[in-house]
Design an enzyme around this catalytic site. Structure first.
Site, PDB file in Angstrom:
ATOM      1  N   PRO A 189       0.845  -1.212   0.000  1.00  0.00           N
ATOM      2  CG  PRO A 189       0.048  -0.981   2.190  1.00  0.00           C
ATOM      3  CD  PRO A 189       0.806  -1.918   1.295  1.00  0.00           C
TER       4      PRO A 189
ATOM      5  CG  ASP B 104       5.379   0.240   2.864  1.00  0.00           C
ATOM      6  OD1 ASP B 104       4.162   0.271   3.112  1.00  0.00           O
ATOM      7  OD2 ASP B 104       6.072  -0.779   2.971  1.00  0.00           O
ATOM      8  CG  HIS B 105      -0.170   4.956   3.928  1.00  0.00           C
ATOM      9  ND1 HIS B 105       0.256   5.643   5.029  1.00  0.00           N
ATOM     10  CD2 HIS B 105      -1.333   5.556   3.548  1.00  0.00           C
ATOM     11  CE1 HIS B 105      -0.599   6.610   5.314  1.00  0.00           C
ATOM     12  NE2 HIS B 105      -1.576   6.570   4.428  1.00  0.00           N
ATOM     13  NE  ARG B 106       3.616  -2.628   4.008  1.00  0.00           N
ATOM     14  CZ  ARG B 106       4.277  -3.685   3.532  1.00  0.00           C
ATOM     15  NH1 ARG B 106       3.791  -4.897   3.745  1.00  0.00           N
ATOM     16  NH2 ARG B 106       5.396  -3.532   2.853  1.00  0.00           N
TER      17      ARG B 106
ATOM     18  CB  ILE C 230       6.416   6.363   5.423  1.00  0.00           C
ATOM     19  CG1 ILE C 230       7.763   5.645   5.574  1.00  0.00           C
ATOM     20  CG2 ILE C 230       6.645   7.857   5.253  1.00  0.00           C
ATOM     21  CD1 ILE C 230       8.651   5.746   4.350  1.00  0.00           C
TER      22      ILE C 230
END
Length: 493
Positions: free
Chosen positions: A295, A465-467, A469
């Site tokens: 994601p 990476d939204h997991r 950051i």
């Protein structure tokens, strides 16, 4: 760093593979133990008889990287019949990122080449045979021939399979055993039907004991009840499908195969040429597909580059490129925002990387590779420039060491030299963020007092990476990066 050689043992398929590298030489070689001896005598009886033990060793396809599943033979350095000495190069293998020379641990004669140049083989598969003496060469060639014949054997078995298609004609007889449920249903045994089928039988006054079930193990389905009652099946989407559905009821497997056939084989475009992926392109394709499972989110940020352009004009005669300046600025910003330099590889945890290794995307002949400027925050721009030149030279010669292209913690992709305004880069697997740099162009800006002026600006887009950051972390990193670029004197310290 002084020039030195190192040897690292890696567990591969079968034996241990030992990599030997030297910083003073661009070529890399792989010491490959050749094992799987085949002896002429076996058992206690053979031990009593003075049998000659033939030492024929198989040369395996080595695992040149952790992601390599198969390799391609670029060229054989030695020919069949050549005598080899320990540590001598035998073959050049193309991995997913580079070409490497393969050496042998043993003396002997290259008796047979199993996989010729230009062909591929999975990791651990035999690609050649090494005999100890000339007397064993014919035996090794016979063994290689038997191995090569054992591979085409399945191919020869597949053509006979079309004649065996006549055998599937008996399989229509299994429907005859399916008729056995009819006898079961006619007898006093229990009737197997779905609850909805029983309900329909009561509504349409159908004797469920006389209905032949077409479901699994003769189970009566609602369509069986409707057919017994003379009701046509209703298909709201398309009328032709009812006409097709009664036909495939008996040969449903063939209907499924015919339905899948058009999707599998698309009509070729006239004048088109099919070119298979190279090993490098296949690796890039695999990484890009893996990146789709991460994601991500994207943030754009404008950066004024007048001061950076002025610095570039000063250091350009000394061999410093704009790519190096951008990599150095990104490394300094990452030192203040370590979460952007973090990585998530297993989907369950993330790692704060102590080293700031800037990978720079480079297009080479036949693919894309990312040489890594290791510890970019600790080196000055002149040493970084020298390392960058060496990495580029190795990249174009496909001579990069695995740690020189797979150890990046942050990636920079610069298309500004091509005049690209902005673009979004694809996040490499295992990294937290990648920065896409566009071209620096004159832009009209207004200051706080409302006065207009023209300044050079470039747009920087970061995919993260939204997991691990979040938006605030990435915005803070971009602000720090912009301050370094707008006041680049710290880059020369």
């Amino acid at each position: 760093m002084a020039a030195s050689s190192s040897t690292t043992s890696v567990a591969g398929a079968g034996p241990l593979l030992s990599f030997s590298s030297s910083l003073s030489s661009p070529s890399r070689r792989l010491l490959l133990p050749l094992v799987r001896r085949s002896s002429g005598g076996a058992g206690r009886r053979a031990a009593r008889i003075p049998a000659i033990s033939a030492k024929i060793r198989e040369i395996f396809m080595p695992a040149l990287s952790s992601t390599m599943t198969e390799g391609k033979i670029v060229s054989w350095v030695k020919s069949e019949g050549d005598r080899l000495s320990k540590g001598e190069s035998v073959v050049v293998v193309e991995s997913d990122k580079a070409d490497m020379d393969v050496e042998t641990f043993y003396d002997g004669i290259l008796a047979a080449i199993v996989v010729p140049a230009g062909e591929s083989a999975p990791v651990g598969a035999p690609i050649g045979l090494l005999a100890e003496t000339e007397d064993e060469v014919p035996l090794a060639k016979a063994q290689a021939q038997s191995q090569s014949q054992s591979q085409p054997a399945p191919v020869t078995q597949s053509p006979p399979s079309p004649p065996s298609v006549a055998a599937p004609s008996p399989p229509p007889q299994p429907p005859a055993p399916v008729a056995t449920p009819v006898a079961v249903s006619e007898g006093p045994r229990k009737i197997v039907a779905t609850p909805f089928a029983k309900k329909l039988a009561k509504q349409h006054k159908v004797d469920i004991g006389t209905v032949v079930g077409t479901g699994p193990y003769g189970r009566i389905t609602p369509s069986d009840i409707e057919a017994a009652a003379g009701i046509q099946p209703k298909v709201p989407v398309s009328s032709p499908s009812p006409a097709v559905t009664p036909v495939p009821q008996s040969p449903s497997p063939s209907a499924d195969a015919s339905a899948k056939a058009p999707a599998a084989a698309l009509p070729p475009i006239p004048g088109s040429t099919v070119v298979p992926f190279t090993t490098l392109q296949a690796a890039v394709s695999k990484n890009m597909v893996e990146s789709l499972s991460v994601p991500t989110f994207r943030v754009g940020y404008p950066v004024t580059t007048d001061a950076l352009d002025a610095l570039y004009e000063k250091v350009k005669p000394k061999g410093v490129t704009m790519t190096v300046l951008l990599a150095k600025a990104a490394a300094m910003a990452l030192a203040k925002h370590p979460v952007v330099n973090a990585s998530c590889k297993d989907g369950k945890s993330f790692t704060y990387n102590e080293s700031i290794n800037i990978a720079v995307a480079v297009a080479i002949d036949g693919g894309l590779i990312t040489p890594v400027l290791q510890d970019a925050d600790k080196l000055d721009i002149y040493l970084l420039s020298q390392r960058w030149k060496d990495l580029l030279k190795k990249s174009r010669a496909k001579q990069l060491q695995p740690n020189e292209y797979s150890s990046g913690t942050f990636t920079v992709s610069n298309l500004g030299m091509f005049g690209v305004d902005r673009f979004d880069a694809i996040l490499p697997p295992g990294q937290g963020a990648i920065m896409a740099v566009g071209a620096s162009k004159p832009t009209v800006v207004a200051d706080a007092d409302g006065f207009f002026s023209v300044k050079s600006k470039m747009l920087v887009n970061v995919t993260a990476d939204h997991r691990i950051i979040y938006g605030a972390d990435l915005a803070a990193f971009l602000q720090t990066f912009a301050k370094i670029v707008e006041d680049p004197e710290s880059l020369t310290l």
